[in-house]
Design an enzyme around this catalytic site. Structure first.
Site, mmCIF file in Angstrom:
data_model
loop_
_atom_site.group_PDB
_atom_site.id
_atom_site.type_symbol
_atom_site.label_atom_id
_atom_site.label_comp_id
_atom_site.label_asym_id
_atom_site.label_seq_id
_atom_site.Cartn_x
_atom_site.Cartn_y
_atom_site.Cartn_z
ATOM 1 N N SER A 1 13.245 -2.206 -27.864
ATOM 2 C CA SER A 1 12.696 -2.727 -29.120
ATOM 3 C C SER A 1 11.175 -2.796 -29.005
ATOM 4 O O SER A 1 10.529 -1.768 -28.848
ATOM 5 C CB SER A 1 13.307 -4.094 -29.445
ATOM 6 N N THR A 2 10.582 -3.987 -29.035
ATOM 7 C CA THR A 2 9.132 -4.127 -29.003
ATOM 8 C C THR A 2 8.552 -3.494 -27.739
ATOM 9 O O THR A 2 8.940 -3.834 -26.636
ATOM 10 C CB THR A 2 8.737 -5.609 -29.056
ATOM 11 N N HIS B 1 14.779 -0.164 -31.917
ATOM 12 C CA HIS B 1 14.672 -0.932 -33.157
ATOM 13 C C HIS B 1 13.473 -0.403 -33.936
ATOM 14 O O HIS B 1 12.327 -0.563 -33.508
ATOM 15 C CB HIS B 1 14.474 -2.420 -32.864
ATOM 16 N N MET C 1 12.313 -7.875 -27.674
ATOM 17 C CA MET C 1 12.634 -9.280 -27.905
ATOM 18 C C MET C 1 14.136 -9.483 -28.037
ATOM 19 O O MET C 1 14.867 -8.571 -28.412
ATOM 20 C CB MET C 1 11.949 -9.767 -29.189
ATOM 21 N N ASP D 1 19.655 -8.125 -27.756
ATOM 22 C CA ASP D 1 20.462 -6.971 -28.146
ATOM 23 C C ASP D 1 20.661 -6.070 -26.941
ATOM 24 O O ASP D 1 19.711 -5.732 -26.233
ATOM 25 C CB ASP D 1 19.775 -6.204 -29.279
#
Length: 372
Positions: free
Chosen positions: A191-192, A218, A311, A314
């Site tokens: 993600s991030t 993401h 973050m 997941d």
């Protein structure tokens, strides 16, 4: 002590709106506002903010140039605001290449399904970046294929807290030797900070990498075609945005399309991609958990799964299913993560057998896959 924030945008309305939201959180404080990139470079040096929010299109100096100059002179975590268009996606990816760490849609209605959720997510992103140390990036523009030697749907649970580590878990060095285990699939969830991390890993893979690769990042639907195209232009392996029914081939990476869910299925001796819209209650589109779970069902213990920076948690439950089936899970180590959330979740849960730095991750995967 509050996290100091510099807000950069040529729109007075947007500067005021972001500043109001940031200042609503007692842990955050806006210490300055800049109207263009040139002002941002100067104010970053003078004010020493912990985080900068940055627009892309501005007069005098654009946001991408400003990011590059700030990272050269006063390295600071930078959150970009971007339009959800093809051109906006390309510009945002350029900003990430220049050193920005994260991005959010500029229209608040694109960030989350309601105003309160959008406000909370923005505050959480700024706080997460404000806790990270940032170093001056190495200048090495990726404009050609290198030598092998050389989100947005109900996102609040992305920020769900993970219990902090109470002790060192896992090992940060690359594995000394391959385990000898045989694989049929590599899956990577992030993600991030993921776009830069994926680029650094995949550009090291040779064209004849022996397994299909599945990527879950993401990212909004408008961004994944541009991101897949960029990776494909830089990598020796083929990278494509996944389509429903794609037959999975060795040496090809399939990026989950934004706004959808991606699963893998067995089709005879090989596999294929299944793309579905998912249900409204799904917190991520795409979701690492969903793809990992499908890989566990389709491939059992024949999967190498890697959880990179991001973050929330997941991927944890999907990793649990993979490990139960006999697959191997690795996590990126804390020091090299932009945000140590997703990798921490699988590590604290005892699911990851290795914590590996981003610098060592590509070599570790290649060694484990018989290509090192």
């Amino acid at each position: 002590m509050a996290i100091k924030v510099l807000v950069v945008d040529d729109s007075g309305f947007f500067r005021r709106r972001v500043s109001e939201i940031v200042n609503q959180d007692s842990e955050l404080e806006v210490v300055g506002m800049a109207t263009n990139g040139l002002e941002a470079v100067r104010m970053a040096a003078e004010l020493k903010p912990n985080v900068i929010t940055m627009d892309i299109e501005m007069p005098v100096m654009d946001g991408i140039t400003a990011v590059r100059k700030i990272m050269e002179s006063t390295p600071t975590p930078i959150l970009m605001f971007s339009s959800l268009t093809h051109e906006g996606a390309k510009a945002t990816l350029d900003a990430l290449d220049a050193g920005a760490l994260d991005f959010l849609p500029k229209r608040f209605e694109d960030i989350a399904t309601n105003k309160e959720a959008a406000i909370e997510l923005l505050q959480q992103r700024v706080k997460a970046l404000g806790r990270r140390r940032v170093f001056r990036p190495v200048s090495r523009p990726l404009t050609t294929r290198p030598s092998v030697d050389s989100h947005v749907s109900r996102p609040l649970r992305e920020e769900e807290p993970v219990k902090p580590l109470e002790r060192s878990v896992g090992r940060s060095a690359a594995p000394a030797r391959a385990s000898g285990k045989q694989y049929k699939l590599l899956v990577i969830g992030t993600s991030t900070g993921g776009p830069v991390a994926l680029q650094r890993i995949l550009t090291r893979f040779p064209a004849d990498y022996p397994h299909p690769i599945v990527l879950i990042q993401h990212m909004p639907a408008a961004f994944t075609p541009a991101f897949a195209a960029r990776l494909n232009s830089l990598c020796q392996i083929e990278v494509k945005e996944a389509s429903n029914g794609d037959a999975m081939r060795p040496g090809c990476a399939y990026l989950a399309p934004g706004g959808m869910q991606m699963m893998v299925e067995r089709a005879g001796t090989s596999g294929r991609i299944k793309i579905v819209s998912g249900t409204p209650e799904m917190n991520y589109k795409p979701s690492v958990d969903i793809t990992f779970a499908s890989a566990a069902k389709a491939y059992g213990g024949d999967v190498l799964a890697v959880v990179l920076t991001g973050m929330g948690a997941d991927g944890r439950e999907g990793a649990r299913l993979l490990k139960s089936a006999g697959s191997i899970i690795w996590a990126q180590d804390e020091a090299s993560c932009v945000v140590y959330g997703m990798p921490q979740a699988v590590t604290v849960a005892g699911l990851s057998s290795q914590s590996i730095s981003l610098d060592n991750m590509a070599d570790a995967i290649l060694r484990e896959s018989g290509r090192g």
